[in-house]
Design an enzyme around this catalytic site. Structure first.
Site, short mmCIF file in Angstrom:
data_model
loop_
_atom_site.label_atom_id
_atom_site.label_comp_id
_atom_site.label_asym_id
_atom_site.label_seq_id
_atom_site.Cartn_x
_atom_site.Cartn_y
_atom_site.Cartn_z
N CYS A 69 -14.09 -29.44 -12.45
CA CYS A 69 -13.48 -30.42 -11.55
C CYS A 69 -11.96 -30.25 -11.51
CB CYS A 69 -13.88 -31.82 -12.03
SG CYS A 69 -12.98 -33.17 -11.23
N CYS A 72 -9.96 -33.43 -12.16
CA CYS A 72 -10.06 -33.78 -13.59
C CYS A 72 -9.05 -32.98 -14.40
CB CYS A 72 -11.46 -33.48 -14.12
SG CYS A 72 -12.79 -34.42 -13.35
#
Length: 144
Positions: A69, A72
């Protein structure tokens, strides 16, 4: 008599009883003798997640994330900065949903990054999306 609370060690995940006023004085774990308050996010797996969320009387903010991600990964430095700013009143932790999906599943995490604030095993609030350090701190303080 001092007001004490349970604080889970970020190193060995043992629950410690600590006087509330001593949290700022660098207490050590009674089991592994490492510092209880590190100002760094704690990497959790399924077992340590259950201990930190279920036993800690200090609010625990869990960042549900995954290595693939992009948002993230871009939020990670801000999350670490917020961990330093919020310690010792709040413990920040990270749970890799890719490696430990069974720990995240009961919380119906639908998008990542998602941050959830827990205290005494109860969810107090959640927010999804990457945020800067100041926004993370502001949000956490508004929830706890």
């Amino acid at each position: 008599m001092s007001d004490s609370l349970h604080f889970v060690c970020p190193h060995c995940h043992t629950t410690n009883r600590v006087a509330r006023e001593q949290l700022g004085n660098a207490p050590d774990c009674g089991s592994c003798h490492q510092p209880l308050v590190t100002g760094e996010p704690v990497a959790l797996d399924a077992a340590s997640f259950a201990k930190h969320v279920g036993r800690s009387q200090v609010p625990v903010v869990v960042d549900f994330w995954a290595p693939w991600c992009g948002p993230c990964r871009s939020m990670a430095p801000a999350f670490a900065q917020a961990a330093r700013a919020l310690a010792p009143e709040v413990q920040l932790a990270k749970l890799d949903t890719e490696a430990h999906p069974q720990a995240a599943a009961p919380y119906n995490i639908r998008s990542i990054p998602t941050m959830v604030v827990f205290r005494d095993g109860k969810e107090l609030g959640r927010i999804s999306g990457a945020m800067g350090a100041a926004d993370i701190e502001r949000w956490v303080r508004s929830v706890v």
